[in-house]
Design an enzyme around this catalytic site. Structure first.
Site, PDB file in Angstrom:
ATOM      1  N   LYS B  79       0.923  -1.148   0.083  1.00  0.00           N
ATOM      2  CA  LYS B  79      -0.074  -0.061   0.169  1.00  0.00           C
ATOM      3  C   LYS B  79       0.978   1.281   0.001  1.00  0.00           C
ATOM      4  O   LYS B  79       1.983   1.389   0.582  1.00  0.00           O
ATOM      5  CB  LYS B  79      -0.880   0.087   1.211  1.00  0.00           C
ATOM      6  CG  LYS B  79      -2.096   1.065   1.225  1.00  0.00           C
ATOM      7  CD  LYS B  79      -2.753   0.615   2.364  1.00  0.00           C
ATOM      8  CE  LYS B  79      -3.874   2.177   2.524  1.00  0.00           C
ATOM      9  NZ  LYS B  79      -4.843   1.829   3.637  1.00  0.00           N
ATOM     10  N   SER B 154      -9.593   2.055   2.644  1.00  0.00           N
ATOM     11  CA  SER B 154      -8.545   2.590   2.094  1.00  0.00           C
ATOM     12  C   SER B 154      -7.865   1.918   1.269  1.00  0.00           C
ATOM     13  O   SER B 154      -7.308   2.406   0.357  1.00  0.00           O
ATOM     14  CB  SER B 154      -8.225   3.759   2.825  1.00  0.00           C
ATOM     15  OG  SER B 154      -7.396   3.109   3.514  1.00  0.00           O
ATOM     16  N   SER B 178      -9.911  -0.495   6.936  1.00  0.00           N
ATOM     17  CA  SER B 178      -9.402  -0.415   5.499  1.00  0.00           C
ATOM     18  C   SER B 178      -8.508  -1.770   4.856  1.00  0.00           C
ATOM     19  O   SER B 178      -8.176  -1.436   3.883  1.00  0.00           O
ATOM     20  CB  SER B 178      -8.401   0.855   5.734  1.00  0.00           C
ATOM     21  OG  SER B 178      -9.066   2.060   5.726  1.00  0.00           O
TER      22      SER B 178
END
Lengths: 483, 486
Positions: B79, B154, B178
């Site tokens: 990420k 997210s 997330s």
């Protein structure tokens, strides 16, 4: 009561906030060096630069030093303490917040004792907490630009906040000196004010004598040298007094000390005060300080100036003033005790240290640690006076010579022939010479002007180059003159 | 079978037996990225050269016959809020568009030491603030199951990349759901570990007391293998726990006899999607068949979780994001007439609307005069929510709930209504507030073919128990075998 400049109608109320840089090798939350004077930004890493994603880890030495200082200041050490973020924007603050302590500081409710005009004054310590220093903005020599040096960012500080117990500038100065002595004694701060290792922000107010409520207080900032603390406080109290005298009101504000003009100017009013939005620092776990750690630190504490001062008065029966002077530094106190151990007449030793030794140190700009006279020789000199080998007056000359050359008193006395003349025959010879040289005075003495004895003693001493035993000279002169 | 569709443990066998090489696998993944990226846009940065170099090194290691870590040579996506030395780390924000970290996050270092191959950085909601990956400064990510839908957020890029076989496994971060919510939306397995299980050093902070890094993987076994590599105390993170790390792969067991599973009625609410409800109830029945005993548990403060979260998380974020001031790195607005204007314009240009909204909310919650009413009160409620779980876990070993109230929603459906968007995390947020671990895994599909997520929560540091139950459920079902047609 304010003594200097301020009319006795008003009384000053002063509290002091002192930032002491703790003497650790590395910063509070990362491994960077804390050494002063390195090239800009050479002592930085992602952590103290506030890079995205970094986390602080507390330097254990900082905690130990803070606990040590807290104990020396008679504070309660909180068993549960935590860090907080103080949020504000400034280019020298890389994270946009300073890691400090807010609720639950490490040390609370202590005090410090200091001698002011021969009396001991106790001043409360409100709290002492750990925090990180910010960096430094550099403007000099840069056109239309400022640079930031973050070497200082993350250097450990202990913020020590006094209670508003201080009532005069003399007391404030005494508090600061004593606090500095303690920090240096503890070896937690180098006490160097010029390099910013010790910084002071006073808050001051005036109130009519007799009034209980405090007046409106003003905080002073930007006093970057200890020398100016006194000046800034004096100026500010004068300013406040003038405002009050003219019927005005003091505004609650923060004022900046202007070193060039030696005045204070408004920095921000109460309305403009920052809202720092303190909240517990989530990146650091709360500190649980075990009782045995506190005990361990307590047992390792050196004897502090105030305890030492009390002991000197009690044990050596010297005046408070002497004890205060002798405990100004650990080394000086140690020197005194070493001398007394060899020559157990504390008051004599104290007198000689406070006058002759401190003067020589002062003149040569040296510290006691650099003193060329070891305690054995210092004591040896005092013994020479006691056993009548030399007079006190000669001893002062010998002392200067010892300080200059580092030689032993016996050696100097022998070489320069300074041994005191106590032999009656030798002194009588000198007396005969003096009486022969001053027939008129001798006549006056005979007619009852006995105060001339001093004159004759002086003349004999002069003729002996100070070496004659003054007691003996006195005794023999009286005998001769009344014969 | 196409190697890109295989799992870590399957590929590890092939690499160890020299049936394939990391270079070949990495090349296939890079090709796959080329083909699917135009449709899903899961990555902000792909690093083919660095990946091939790592693959080469992994192959040399594998060739040498030395014992290899299960992750050696496996292409992994990170990420884009995990700091990678020399590779830009943007947090999908304009303010960090050109930020190249000078250091590696601890998880990155650990994966590196295991010999993993980093394929690229995945798209996300800016600074991890969002539930749909629509809040990215570099364009949204689409759901591989239906490109008209969001992948969740997210960590939407990581979940979409894993689902689309554009990497073998990925790391995400989870502050309020997330990892789990996008894993649910994309039909993959995501684990948010216990707070303190995995070092946060190098994770660009959103809300420090809630953030946790975790794996997003194709199945439960891969999840366990990733956990083995990234877990454990780190001297660079004071909040990482000094608790021994078990071998999570050894916890995997098909039998659930004696396992006590709690069902909280607060998580089965009115107006919830009926297909989700049905799939989760069915999953619970499967677990019972495997030997688990189910019972009701009560988590009475659940209704306050979202409010609590949006005070605590935004308060911490308002402070964590203060460092993006244009002074040291990242975007700086120019020309400006003075410092204040530089600060204001930098942050005005650099941050997107959701980030600004949260900074303002958080700043407000911490302001003098409001602190007690908001931040302090929220901390008190946090304690209550945590004790709800403590109580429940006295009676049961695990708690099972839906991961999200619906399957993936349409792109743009909730962007105009932040509150509706916040509600999509309603089932995941309490876990972060309490600091406990939880996993999401597929437990069914809607009629429209969208994955549905099952959430399994456990006691602090009981990831093993979660993985055990998840593995048993996975082995008894076929959901994880479905692949999106992309």
């Amino acid at each position: 009561m304010v003594k200097t400049q301020i009319d006795t109608q008003y009384e000053a109320v002063i509290g002091l906030e002192v930032h002491a840089q703790l003497k650790t090798a590395s910063k509070i939350f990362c491994g960077c060096s804390t050494k002063f004077g390195a090239g800009p930004n050479s002592q930085t890493c992602p952590i103290c630069l506030g890079m995205p994603g970094v986390l602080p880890v507390l330097n254990r030495r900082v905690l130990e030093m803070a606990v040590k200082t807290g104990l020396a200041l008679h504070c309660k050490i909180s068993p549960y303490s935590r860090f907080a973020r103080k949020n504000y924007f400034y280019p020298d603050l890389p994270k946009g917040y300073q890691i400090s302590q807010y609720e639950l500081p490490l040390c609370e409710q202590g005090y410090l004792e200091t001698a002011v005009n021969g009396r001991i004054k106790r001043i409360g310590i409100h709290r002492a907490h750990m925090e990180e220093d910010a960096g430094k903005n550099l403007h000099e020599g840069l056109e239309a630009a400022s640079h930031v040096d973050l070497n200082r960012a993350g250097v450990p500080l202990l913020e020590i906040v006094s209670e508003p117990d201080i009532r005069s500038i003399d007391e404030a100065v005494a508090y600061l000196k004593t606090l500095r002595d303690i920090l240096v004694y503890l070896d937690v701060c180098d006490g160097n004010m010029e390099e910013g290792s010790l910084r002071c922000e006073p808050n001051l107010s005036l109130r009519p004598v007799g009034q209980k409520e405090f007046g409106t207080r003003v905080e002073l900032k930007n006093i970057n040298s200890f020398r100016f603390v006194q000046k800034a406080m004096e100026y500010e109290l004068r300013r406040q007094e003038k405002v009050l005298r003219e019927g005005g009101r003091i505004a609650q504000e923060t004022r900046l000390w202007n070193t060039e003009k030696e005045i204070t100017v408004v920095m921000r009013s109460k309305e403009e005060a920052h809202d720092y939005r303190y909240f517990p620092e989530p990146d650091l776990v709360p500190l649980m300080i075990p009782e045995d750690l506190i005990e361990e630190v307590r047992n390792g504490l050196p004897e502090l100036p105030d305890a030492k001062r009390e002991r000197f008065v009690r044990e050596y029966e010297i005046p408070i003033y002497d004890a205060e002077v002798l405990t100004i530094s650990k080394d000086l106190a140690h020197y005194f005790e070493a001398c007394v151990a060899i020559y157990p007449q504390p008051k004599t030793v104290s007198n000689w240290i406070m006058t002759e030794l401190l003067r020589e140190l002062n003149n040569s700009g040296q510290e006691i640690a650099d003193c060329p006279i070891p305690p054995e020789r210092f004591a040896g000199l005092l013994k020479l006076i006691e056993d009548g080998t030399i007079s006190g007056k000669i001893a002062k000359t010998v002392f200067e010579e010892m300080y200059r050359t580092g030689r032993s008193p016996e050696e100097i006395v022998k070489e320069k022939g300074l041994v005191q003349i106590s032999d009656a025959g030798a002194i009588e010879v000198l007396i005969e010479d003096v009486l022969a040289a001053h027939p008129n005075e001798r006549e006056s003495y005979r007619q009852g002007k006995t105060q001339l004895l001093g004159f004759f003693v002086g003349q004999v001493m002069k003729r002996s180059q100070g070496k004659a035993n003054p007691g003996k000279v006195n005794e023999l002169l009286k005998k001769k003159l009344s014969a | 079978m196409d190697p890109t569709q295989l799992t870590i443990h399957e590929l590890h066998g092939q690499l160890k037996n020299h049936k394939t090489t990391s270079r070949a696998l990495t090349r296939l993944i890079l090709d796959r990225i080329k083909s699917v990226e135009p449709k899903i846009h899961a990555y902000t940065t792909v690093t083919p050269e660095a990946a091939m170099a790592q693959a080469e090194a992994a192959d040399q290691w594998l060739q040498s016959g030395r014992p290899a870590h299960p992750l050696t040579g496996i292409p992994i996506a990170l990420k884009d809020n995990l700091c990678t030395q020399g590779i830009r780390t943007t947090c999908s924000s304009k303010i960090l568009e050109n930020f190249i970290p000078p250091y590696n996050a601890t998880v990155v270092r650990r994966l590196n030491e295991a010999g993993a191959v980093f394929i690229g950085k995945t798209n996300m909601d800016e600074f991890a603030m969002g539930s749909s990956t629509e809040n990215s400064a570099f364009g949204l990510t689409a759901n591989p199951w239906d490109v008209s839908r969001i992948p969740g957020g997210s960590s939407g890029g990581s979940a979409a990349a894993v689902a689309a076989d554009a990497c073998i496994s990925a790391l995400g971060s989870d502050t309020g759901g997330s990892i789990r919510q996008p894993a649910a939306m994309c039909g993959v397995v995501g684990l948010k570990p216990t707070y303190g299980r995995v070092s946060r050093y190098g994770l660009v902070a959103f809300a420090s007391s809630l953030d946790q890094i975790g794996p997003i993987a194709k199945n439960v076994t891969d999840c366990a293998l990733m956990m083995n590599a990234i877990s454990g105390h780190d001297s660079y993170d004071s909040t990482s726990a000094e608790i021994p790390v078990p071998d999570f792969a050894r916890a995997l067991d098909r039998n659930l006899t004696g396992m006590r599973i709690g069902i909280p009625k607060e998580y089965f609410i009115d107006g919830m999607d009926s297909e989700v409800l049905h799939a989760v109830k069915e999953a619970i029945r499967v677990m019972e068949k495997l030997g688990a005993k189910t019972q009701d548990v009560f988590l009475p403060h659940t209704e306050y979780a979202i409010a609590t979260y949006y005070i605590l998380a935004t308060a911490e974020a308002s402070s964590n994001l203060a460092r993006y001031d244009g002074v040291k790195y990242g975007h700086r607005a120019k020309p400006t007439k003075d410092l204040l204007e530089m600060y204001m314009k930098t942050r005005q240009d650099g941050f997107g609307p959701e980030v600004k909204r949260r900074i303002m909310l958080g700043t407000y919650a911490l302001s003098s005069g409001y602190y007690d009413a908001y931040y302090r009160k929220a901390q008190c409620v946090r304690t209550l929510i945590k004790s709800d779980f403590d109580e429940a876990f006295k009676q049961v070993d695990l708690i099972v709930t839906p991961t999200a109230p619906t399957a993936a929603f349409k792109i743009g459906e909730k962007t105009q209504d932040p509150l509706q968007m916040y509600l999509s995390d309603i089932f995941t947020i309490s876990v972060n507030i309490a600091g406990i671990p939880a996993l999401s895994m597929p437990c069914g599909f809607t009629k429209a073919g969208l994955p549905i997520g099952l959430q399994i929560m456990g006691r602090p540091f009981a990831e093993e128990t979660i993985l055990h139950a998840a593995y048993a459920f996975e082995q008894a079902t076929e959901w994880h075998k479905r692949k999106p047609n992309i």
